[in-house]
Design a protein around this motif. Structure first.
Motif, PDB file in Angstrom:
ATOM      1  N   ASP A   8       0.835  -1.193   0.000  1.00  0.00           N
ATOM      2  CA  ASP A   8       0.000   0.000   0.000  1.00  0.00           C
ATOM      3  C   ASP A   8       0.881   1.259   0.000  1.00  0.00           C
ATOM      4  O   ASP A   8       1.873   1.320   0.731  1.00  0.00           O
ATOM      5  N   PHE A   9       0.514   2.229  -0.836  1.00  0.00           N
ATOM      6  CA  PHE A   9       1.212   3.519  -0.834  1.00  0.00           C
ATOM      7  C   PHE A   9       0.295   4.581  -1.432  1.00  0.00           C
ATOM      8  O   PHE A   9      -0.710   4.278  -2.061  1.00  0.00           O
ATOM      9  N   ALA A  10       0.652   5.835  -1.188  1.00  0.00           N
ATOM     10  CA  ALA A  10      -0.083   6.964  -1.755  1.00  0.00           C
ATOM     11  C   ALA A  10       0.901   7.825  -2.520  1.00  0.00           C
ATOM     12  O   ALA A  10       2.072   7.959  -2.139  1.00  0.00           O
ATOM     13  N   PHE A  11       0.447   8.419  -3.623  1.00  0.00           N
ATOM     14  CA  PHE A  11       1.326   9.226  -4.466  1.00  0.00           C
ATOM     15  C   PHE A  11       0.526  10.371  -5.059  1.00  0.00           C
ATOM     16  O   PHE A  11      -0.654  10.219  -5.386  1.00  0.00           O
ATOM     17  N   SER A  12       1.165  11.510  -5.222  1.00  0.00           N
ATOM     18  CA  SER A  12       0.527  12.670  -5.822  1.00  0.00           C
ATOM     19  C   SER A  12       1.203  12.983  -7.147  1.00  0.00           C
ATOM     20  O   SER A  12       2.392  13.295  -7.189  1.00  0.00           O
ATOM     21  N   THR A  13       0.459  12.904  -8.245  1.00  0.00           N
ATOM     22  CA  THR A  13       1.024  13.214  -9.559  1.00  0.00           C
ATOM     23  C   THR A  13       0.968  14.704  -9.868  1.00  0.00           C
ATOM     24  O   THR A  13       1.669  15.165 -10.755  1.00  0.00           O
ATOM     25  N   ASP A  14       0.137  15.453  -9.108  1.00  0.00           N
ATOM     26  CA  ASP A  14       0.041  16.888  -9.365  1.00  0.00           C
ATOM     27  C   ASP A  14       0.583  17.732  -8.221  1.00  0.00           C
ATOM     28  O   ASP A  14       0.564  18.957  -8.273  1.00  0.00           O
ATOM     29  N   GLY A  15       1.081  17.101  -7.164  1.00  0.00           N
ATOM     30  CA  GLY A  15       1.640  17.827  -6.036  1.00  0.00           C
ATOM     31  C   GLY A  15       0.598  18.270  -5.031  1.00  0.00           C
ATOM     32  O   GLY A  15       0.938  18.888  -4.027  1.00  0.00           O
ATOM     33  N   ILE A  16      -0.675  17.975  -5.273  1.00  0.00           N
ATOM     34  CA  ILE A  16      -1.740  18.415  -4.372  1.00  0.00           C
ATOM     35  C   ILE A  16      -2.584  17.237  -3.902  1.00  0.00           C
ATOM     36  O   ILE A  16      -2.770  17.028  -2.717  1.00  0.00           O
ATOM     37  N   HIS A  17      -3.122  16.482  -4.825  1.00  0.00           N
ATOM     38  CA  HIS A  17      -4.060  15.404  -4.516  1.00  0.00           C
ATOM     39  C   HIS A  17      -3.347  14.061  -4.447  1.00  0.00           C
ATOM     40  O   HIS A  17      -2.632  13.681  -5.381  1.00  0.00           O
ATOM     41  N   LEU A  18      -3.559  13.344  -3.341  1.00  0.00           N
ATOM     42  CA  LEU A  18      -2.971  12.021  -3.175  1.00  0.00           C
ATOM     43  C   LEU A  18      -3.902  10.960  -3.747  1.00  0.00           C
ATOM     44  O   LEU A  18      -5.114  11.024  -3.582  1.00  0.00           O
ATOM     45  N   THR A  19      -3.301   9.993  -4.401  1.00  0.00           N
ATOM     46  CA  THR A  19      -4.034   8.824  -4.873  1.00  0.00           C
ATOM     47  C   THR A  19      -3.493   7.631  -4.107  1.00  0.00           C
ATOM     48  O   THR A  19      -2.278   7.414  -4.074  1.00  0.00           O
ATOM     49  N   ALA A  20      -4.387   6.872  -3.485  1.00  0.00           N
ATOM     50  CA  ALA A  20      -3.969   5.707  -2.699  1.00  0.00           C
ATOM     51  C   ALA A  20      -4.014   4.459  -3.576  1.00  0.00           C
ATOM     52  O   ALA A  20      -4.964   4.243  -4.322  1.00  0.00           O
ATOM     53  N   ASP A  30       1.202   6.701 -17.407  1.00  0.00           N
ATOM     54  CA  ASP A  30       2.314   7.177 -18.235  1.00  0.00           C
ATOM     55  C   ASP A  30       3.126   8.222 -17.486  1.00  0.00           C
ATOM     56  O   ASP A  30       4.035   8.820 -18.044  1.00  0.00           O
ATOM     57  N   HIS A  31       2.799   8.447 -16.209  1.00  0.00           N
ATOM     58  CA  HIS A  31       3.471   9.462 -15.392  1.00  0.00           C
ATOM     59  C   HIS A  31       4.857   8.944 -15.009  1.00  0.00           C
ATOM     60  O   HIS A  31       5.001   8.011 -14.205  1.00  0.00           O
ATOM     61  N   ALA A  32       5.903   9.552 -15.574  1.00  0.00           N
ATOM     62  CA  ALA A  32       7.274   9.072 -15.404  1.00  0.00           C
ATOM     63  C   ALA A  32       7.721   9.065 -13.947  1.00  0.00           C
ATOM     64  O   ALA A  32       8.394   8.132 -13.504  1.00  0.00           O
ATOM     65  N   GLU A  33       7.369  10.102 -13.193  1.00  0.00           N
ATOM     66  CA  GLU A  33       7.802  10.182 -11.800  1.00  0.00           C
ATOM     67  C   GLU A  33       7.144   9.093 -10.952  1.00  0.00           C
ATOM     68  O   GLU A  33       7.795   8.485 -10.107  1.00  0.00           O
ATOM     69  N   LEU A  34       5.860   8.819 -11.176  1.00  0.00           N
ATOM     70  CA  LEU A  34       5.168   7.748 -10.451  1.00  0.00           C
ATOM     71  C   LEU A  34       5.844   6.411 -10.733  1.00  0.00           C
ATOM     72  O   LEU A  34       6.108   5.628  -9.816  1.00  0.00           O
ATOM     73  N   ILE A  35       6.159   6.143 -11.974  1.00  0.00           N
ATOM     74  CA  ILE A  35       6.814   4.887 -12.350  1.00  0.00           C
ATOM     75  C   ILE A  35       8.186   4.782 -11.686  1.00  0.00           C
ATOM     76  O   ILE A  35       8.507   3.787 -11.035  1.00  0.00           O
TER      77      ILE A  35
END
Length: 69
Positions: A8-20, A30-35
């Motif tokens: 389990d982890f959470a990540f924000s692709t826009d710097g504001i909203h977290l996606t769990a 396709d988000h390079a930083e998430l990958i």
């Protein structure tokens, strides 16, 4: 790219909203930083990477024993 969450982890692709993401979830992004971050930190893995890696517990040949004569 498709990833599979290992834990389990959470990540924000826009710097504001977290996606769990939950362990076992398939992530299609396709988000390079998430990958990059999720694979580097061990949070997720590519399903194709698992198939390419050799089996870790594969039996190895033992070294010959030195026997005194």
């Amino acid at each position: 790219m498709k990833l599979t969450a290992i834990k389990d982890f959470a990540f924000s692709t826009d710097g504001i909203h977290l996606t769990a993401y939950t362990a076992g979830a398939e992530i299609d992004t396709d988000h390079a930083e998430l990958i990059e971050v999720s694979v580097r930190e061990g949070w997720a893995a590519s399903p194709t990477e698992k198939a390419d890696k050799p089996v870790a517990n594969k039996a190895r040949k033992t070294a010959p024993e030195n026997k005194g004569e």
